[in-house]
Design a protein around this motif. Structure first.
Motif, mmCIF file in Angstrom:
data_model
loop_
_atom_site.group_PDB
_atom_site.id
_atom_site.type_symbol
_atom_site.label_atom_id
_atom_site.label_comp_id
_atom_site.label_asym_id
_atom_site.label_seq_id
_atom_site.Cartn_x
_atom_site.Cartn_y
_atom_site.Cartn_z
ATOM 1 N N ILE A 1 0.778 -1.194 -0.001
ATOM 2 C CA ILE A 1 -0.116 -0.038 -0.001
ATOM 3 C C ILE A 1 0.876 1.128 -0.114
ATOM 4 C CG2 ILE A 1 -1.842 -1.299 1.194
ATOM 5 C CD1 ILE A 1 -0.992 0.230 3.752
ATOM 6 N N PRO A 2 0.305 2.458 -0.422
ATOM 7 C CA PRO A 2 1.020 3.701 -0.478
ATOM 8 C C PRO A 2 1.341 4.278 1.097
ATOM 9 C CG PRO A 2 -1.332 4.049 -1.288
ATOM 10 C CD PRO A 2 -1.098 2.435 -1.015
ATOM 11 N N PRO A 3 1.893 5.087 1.141
ATOM 12 C CA PRO A 3 2.685 5.969 0.429
ATOM 13 C C PRO A 3 4.021 5.349 -0.084
ATOM 14 C CG PRO A 3 3.324 6.680 2.812
ATOM 15 C CD PRO A 3 2.216 5.669 2.516
ATOM 16 N N LEU B 1 -4.969 -13.868 -4.907
ATOM 17 C CA LEU B 1 -4.673 -12.862 -3.704
ATOM 18 C C LEU B 1 -3.453 -12.279 -4.086
ATOM 19 C CD1 LEU B 1 -5.675 -11.739 -1.276
ATOM 20 C CD2 LEU B 1 -3.873 -13.337 -0.279
ATOM 21 N N PRO B 2 -3.143 -10.938 -4.413
ATOM 22 C CA PRO B 2 -1.878 -10.408 -4.930
ATOM 23 C C PRO B 2 -0.882 -10.582 -3.932
ATOM 24 C CG PRO B 2 -3.857 -9.223 -5.175
ATOM 25 C CD PRO B 2 -4.370 -9.959 -4.576
ATOM 26 N N THR B 3 0.361 -10.824 -4.304
ATOM 27 C CA THR B 3 1.353 -11.078 -3.240
ATOM 28 C C THR B 3 2.388 -9.640 -3.823
ATOM 29 O OG1 THR B 3 2.168 -12.685 -4.865
ATOM 30 C CG2 THR B 3 1.042 -13.453 -2.992
ATOM 31 N N GLN C 1 7.449 1.140 -2.720
ATOM 32 C CA GLN C 1 8.551 1.091 -2.180
ATOM 33 C C GLN C 1 8.554 2.251 -1.061
ATOM 34 O OE1 GLN C 1 12.390 -0.193 -4.027
ATOM 35 N NE2 GLN C 1 13.043 2.089 -3.810
ATOM 36 N N GLN C 2 8.912 1.996 0.026
ATOM 37 C CA GLN C 2 9.004 3.058 0.969
ATOM 38 C C GLN C 2 10.318 3.241 1.615
ATOM 39 O OE1 GLN C 2 5.741 1.651 3.986
ATOM 40 N NE2 GLN C 2 4.400 2.405 2.544
ATOM 41 N N ARG C 3 10.598 4.343 2.133
ATOM 42 C CA ARG C 3 11.853 4.550 3.130
ATOM 43 C C ARG C 3 11.513 4.266 4.383
ATOM 44 N NH1 ARG C 3 16.148 7.470 1.222
ATOM 45 N NH2 ARG C 3 16.230 8.441 3.114
ATOM 46 N N ALA C 4 12.448 3.610 4.926
ATOM 47 C CA ALA C 4 12.166 3.252 6.514
ATOM 48 C C ALA C 4 13.360 3.396 7.242
ATOM 49 C CB ALA C 4 11.643 1.831 6.515
#
Length: 531
Positions: free
Chosen positions: A324-326, A346-348, A353-356
């Motif tokens: 999911i976003p952002p 079911l989507p896998t 891509q998030q910064r963490a």
């Protein structure tokens, strides 16, 4: 670098007297030598210490070959009169075949006045030339020559990455491949390392020299010496001003060449490089095994807890996929997710891509514990053995990679990487001197102490009272480790008046390692934080 060709001795050498316990071998191998050489009147002596300081040798003036019985073991190991004995003592028999190659084909000597470095190169070229001639004359002998190659070589043959040692390794191995003793696959890693050091043009020039040597007649000393002069010129060596081969600097770590040679020898022995290194270091040091005391076990648990709490000093920013976003949309993953939905799945796929910011991670520690077993440590052998076990066991509890090494007159691998030091090695400190730099180099081979990007520590249990040459070499090696980011923790007994403190180390004086564990823990964690 030791010259493997020194087993071809000049006139005037006296050799080793026959040993009565090995007379049966002398007789059987004398008969075999006549077959191997195609010559009569030659003899063979098998005895402990035979070989003139090499595994085997040939004395042209005496018409005699010698083989050190250490490569056989006991005279009753097998019956040398039976053909099957060759498989049982394959290394020793390969040495016999190698000396037969010299007896049959090395019929030249360097003329008087030949500079020693030129004679050394000529002898090097003769090794593959003689073996190649032996193989041509007796094709079945190749298997024994190939098997014994690892006996004639030693990892210390390539102590530093310079032109001389790269060329010498090429003459030892790559020339044997062109002589069809070894295969191209055998020497592939060595060829890459040698070309990296020499450069391709210089390598090609040297190869042309040894290939020409392979065509030289058995009695043509003039051409062999001329080729040796050419070899020196390719390397930029003037034999008139540099008569001897360059001595390696003991304060320099082995590099690319040593790694390539180690990989070659491991492959020849059918082992991984790490297993081969461990197998090489048998145990001349003496010790007894005992269970750790409750105090030592408690100290190891305390130190392990401190090491677990050791964290990197900065947060780590990374990228991670998300469903999911952002974040930034990853087109390929988004298309995959749409296709999965269209197929009723079911989507896998995670298209965002998030910064963490991740929390600091526990360092993965590589720890080498080095224990001094020289005579100056006799009074403190017990507490220092305890310190070694506490350090090693505590690090292993934190899933670190740990190895324990004893050093004195020899270097002994006590605990290979991957083994947990469950029991205490109670050292017997009786050796006359210390080979500390060799122990450091072994630890570097096992744990790659100079590789950046990992957390590494060298823990030394010693008074540091070394010889003058060893002292200066130690300072240079420790400086190299420091620049590479490897922490060095040095423990010595508090009552040692002659203890030496080295730069680039965290030094701690202790009396009872178990009671002083807080001090040790502080020093270890500080060293890790500053690595």
């Amino acid at each position: 670098m030791p010259n493997p060709a020194t087993h071809l001795h000049p006139a005037g050498s006296s050799g080793t007297a026959p040993d009565p316990d090995w007379i049966l071998w002398d007789r059987a191998w004398t008969r075999a030598f006549a077959t191997l050489t195609g010559r009569t009147g030659l003899t063979v002596v098998v005895a402990p210490g035979a070989g003139g300081g090499a595994p085997a040798c040939f004395y042209p003036a005496l018409g005699r070959a010698e083989v050190d019985a250490a490569h056989i073991g006991d005279p009753d190991t097998t019956d040398p009169r039976r053909a099957r004995h060759k498989q049982i003592v394959a290394t020793a028999y390969g040495l016999l075949v190698h000396e037969a190659a010299h007896a049959a084909h090395s019929h030249w000597t360097a003329p008087p006045g030949t500079p020693p470095i030129v004679a050394t190169v000529a002898d090097l070229l003769e090794e593959s030339r003689a073996e190649g001639r032996q193989r041509t004359r007796r094709r079945g002998d190749r298997r024994w020559l190939r098997h014994t190659t690892r006996t004639l070589l030693h990892p210390d043959d390539t102590p530093v990455d310079d032109l001389w040692h790269a060329a010498y390794l090429a003459g030892l191995l790559l020339a044997r491949a062109d002589a069809r003793i070894l295969t191209a696959k055998d020497v592939k890693p060595v060829r890459a390392a040698v070309q990296h050091i020499l450069g391709r043009p210089r390598y090609q020039h040297l190869r042309a020299i040894w290939r020409q040597a392979h065509t030289v007649d058995d009695t043509d000393a003039t051409t062999m010496i001329d080729l040796a002069w050419q070899w020196c010129h390719v390397l930029g060596i003037d034999p008139t001003s540099q008569p001897l081969a360059p001595e390696p600097d003991t304060g320099v770590f082995p590099g690319t060449l040593a790694a390539a040679l180690g990989g070659f020898l491991a492959a020849q022995a059918g082992l991984t490089p790490a297993a081969w290194i461990a197998d090489r270091h048998t145990a001349p040091a003496t010790w007894t095994l005992r269970d750790p005391t409750p105090g030592e076990q408690h100290a190891a648990r305390v130190l392990a807890a401190r090491l677990r709490r050791a964290r990197t000093t900065s947060l780590e920013v990374t990228a991670r996929p998300s469903p999911i976003p952002p974040g930034r949309l990853r087109a390929r993953a988004a298309i995959t997710a749409d296709a999965q939905r269209a197929a009723g799945q079911l989507p896998t796929a995670r298209p965002w891509q998030q910064r963490a910011v991740l929390p600091p991670h526990k360092p993965t520690l590589g720890l080498a514990v080095l224990v001094d077993v020289s005579g100056s440590m006799t009074a403190f052998a017990e507490p220092m053995s305890s310190a070694a076990w506490i350090l090693g066991n505590a690090a292993r509890r934190t899933d670190a990679t740990v190895t324990t090494i004893a050093f004195g007159e020899s270097v002994t691998l006590l605990v290979p990487p991957g083994q947990r030091p469950a029991r205490v090695h109670q050292m017997q400190a009786t050796d006359g001197y210390e080979r500390f730099t060799d122990a450091v180099k072994l630890a570097d081979q096992l744990l790659d102490l100079r590789r950046r990007g990992t957390v590494r520590m060298l823990a030394v249990v010693s008074d540091g009272h070394f010889s003058h040459d060893e002292h200066h070499a130690t300072r240079r090696l420790l400086a190299t480790l420091h620049r590479a980011g490897c922490a060095v923790l040095w423990l010595h007994h508090a009552d040692t008046a002659w203890a030496v403190t080295y730069p680039d180390t965290t030094t701690v004086a202790v009396t009872d390692p178990a009671e002083a564990i807080t001090v040790i823990a502080d020093a270890a964690v500080t060293a890790l934080h500053h690595s």
